[in-house]
Scaffold this motif. Structure first.
Motif, PDB file in Angstrom:
ATOM      1  N   SER A   1      52.373  24.096  38.393  1.00 42.97           N
ATOM      2  CA  SER A   1      51.235  23.172  38.140  1.00 42.97           C
ATOM      3  C   SER A   1      49.981  23.910  37.428  1.00 42.97           C
ATOM      4  N   ALA A   2      49.804  25.156  38.096  1.00 43.12           N
ATOM      5  CA  ALA A   2      48.580  25.836  37.580  1.00 43.12           C
ATOM      6  C   ALA A   2      48.670  26.434  36.195  1.00 43.12           C
ATOM      7  N   GLY A   3      49.817  26.449  35.489  1.00 47.35           N
ATOM      8  CA  GLY A   3      49.979  26.999  34.142  1.00 47.35           C
ATOM      9  C   GLY A   3      49.679  25.777  33.147  1.00 47.35           C
ATOM     10  N   VAL A   4      49.475  24.329  33.609  1.00 52.13           N
ATOM     11  CA  VAL A   4      48.906  23.160  33.143  1.00 52.13           C
ATOM     12  C   VAL A   4      47.542  22.881  33.205  1.00 52.13           C
ATOM     13  N   LYS A   5      47.134  23.054  34.494  1.00 54.54           N
ATOM     14  CA  LYS A   5      45.756  22.672  34.940  1.00 54.54           C
ATOM     15  C   LYS A   5      45.208  23.634  35.882  1.00 54.54           C
ATOM     16  N   GLY A   6      43.970  24.319  35.917  1.00 51.87           N
ATOM     17  CA  GLY A   6      43.783  25.287  36.669  1.00 51.87           C
ATOM     18  C   GLY A   6      42.946  24.556  38.061  1.00 51.87           C
ATOM     19  N   PHE A   7      43.163  24.853  39.007  1.00 56.60           N
ATOM     20  CA  PHE A   7      42.561  24.437  40.259  1.00 56.60           C
ATOM     21  C   PHE A   7      41.358  25.133  40.726  1.00 56.60           C
ATOM     22  N   ALA A   8      40.353  24.480  41.334  1.00 62.45           N
ATOM     23  CA  ALA A   8      39.404  25.061  41.996  1.00 62.45           C
ATOM     24  C   ALA A   8      39.798  26.070  42.915  1.00 62.45           C
ATOM     25  N   GLN A   9      38.966  27.321  42.852  1.00 66.29           N
ATOM     26  CA  GLN A   9      39.359  28.669  43.838  1.00 66.29           C
ATOM     27  C   GLN A   9      40.423  29.100  43.662  1.00 66.29           C
ATOM     28  N   SER A  10      41.103  28.867  42.385  1.00 64.25           N
ATOM     29  CA  SER A  10      42.424  29.375  42.150  1.00 64.25           C
ATOM     30  C   SER A  10      42.637  30.215  40.763  1.00 64.25           C
ATOM     31  N   ALA A  11      41.486  30.812  40.451  1.00 63.63           N
ATOM     32  CA  ALA A  11      41.413  31.531  38.994  1.00 63.63           C
ATOM     33  C   ALA A  11      42.496  32.359  38.513  1.00 63.63           C
ATOM     34  N   ALA A  12      42.903  33.233  39.615  1.00 60.72           N
ATOM     35  CA  ALA A  12      43.640  33.982  39.400  1.00 60.72           C
ATOM     36  C   ALA A  12      44.993  33.555  39.114  1.00 60.72           C
ATOM     37  N   PHE A  13      45.499  32.774  39.887  1.00 61.41           N
ATOM     38  CA  PHE A  13      46.734  32.122  39.861  1.00 61.41           C
ATOM     39  C   PHE A  13      47.051  31.374  38.358  1.00 61.41           C
ATOM     40  N   ALA A  14      45.662  30.546  38.150  1.00 63.68           N
ATOM     41  CA  ALA A  14      45.857  29.585  36.795  1.00 63.68           C
ATOM     42  C   ALA A  14      45.903  30.800  35.699  1.00 63.68           C
ATOM     43  N   MET A  15      45.119  31.696  35.737  1.00 69.80           N
ATOM     44  CA  MET A  15      45.165  32.798  34.435  1.00 69.80           C
ATOM     45  C   MET A  15      46.680  33.133  34.531  1.00 69.80           C
ATOM     46  N   GLY A  16      47.272  33.589  35.483  1.00 70.71           N
ATOM     47  CA  GLY A  16      48.783  34.238  35.411  1.00 70.71           C
ATOM     48  C   GLY A  16      49.667  33.204  35.016  1.00 70.71           C
TER      49      GLY A  16
END
Length: 233
Positions: free
Chosen positions: A138-153
């Motif tokens: 999911s983080a590759g479609v929408k970035g969640f709060a306090q999860s910048a590293a996972f979203a960027m990856g």
């Protein structure tokens, strides 16, 4: 599976969830399997169950990835399926999260995927045959709060998959990205009481991967979303 087009698979970032289900499913249909992970001890029960080869690797290191493919070729065979499941999470507020930990997480989730895809492409392009699958979230479609590293990856992983598909598809290499949009069921993460099927079954996920691999080239899927049927989105 009759007429399955692949014979040898390398799963990078293997663990007891999706990767284990994939390894079992592929092995069952006659595909030779190699499993790669940083911690290979956790894979021993699976290795013994399906007689897979196992390799210790830090997926974020270029030399280690080169060696992984060489070892895979010597011990199992040249993979015509490469599945990248490795990822790393670092949670925390932007103002205080450790930059070094973020850099390492991104190097595993995205840069490691590039390294794997590069080694796979070098081999598959010469044969005009192969499949490269990326396990997203999911983080590759929408970035969640306090999860910048996972979203960027995971955003980087998805971008890599799109670019690779456009480059390699015309060379008869199937590239697909799977958005695992929900929690994956496990012994440590069962469905909550009163909410059956609210998590994703790893065996069902594995079956979807195999179904995608069996697609004819004139109707390839690239971006596949998988989520529980009960989820609202």
């Amino acid at each position: 599976m009759a007429n399955f087009p692949y014979r040898c698979a390398l799963i990078i970032g293997a663990g007891p969830g999706i990767s284990a289900s994939l390894a079992r499913r592929l092995s069952k249909i006659g595909v030779r399997v190699g499993l790669a992970a940083r911690d290979v001890q956790k894979l021993q029960p699976l290795v013994e169950e399906i007689a897979a080869a196992v390799f210790a690797v830090d997926a974020s290191q270029p030399d280690a990835m080169v060696q992984l493919f060489l070892d895979m070729e010597r011990q199992v065979g040249e993979p015509d399926i490469v599945i990248y499941n490795a990822s790393s999470r670092v949670a925390g507020p932007l103002a205080s999260v450790d930059p070094a930990a973020v850099e390492k997480a991104m190097s595993i989730t995205a840069f490691g995927a590039f390294l794997a895809a590069q080694q796979a492409a070098k081999r598959m392009e010469t044969k005009g045959h192969g499949a490269i699958l990326f396990t997203g979230a999911s983080a590759g479609v929408k970035g969640f709060a306090q999860s910048a590293a996972f979203a960027m990856g995971k955003f980087g992983l998805r971008g890599l998959a799109q670019s690779a598909a456009r480059e390699l598809g015309p060379k008869e290499i199937h590239v697909a990205h799977f958005n695992i949009d929900g929690g994956v069921r496990s012994s440590r993460r069962p469905d909550p009481s009163g909410s059956p099927d609210s998590t994703l079954d790893p065996d069902a996920i594995a079956q979807t991967y195999v179904d995608i691999l069996a697609q004819p080239r004139n109707a390839w899927s690239h971006e596949i979303d998988l989520r529980p049927w009960t989820e609202r989105f």
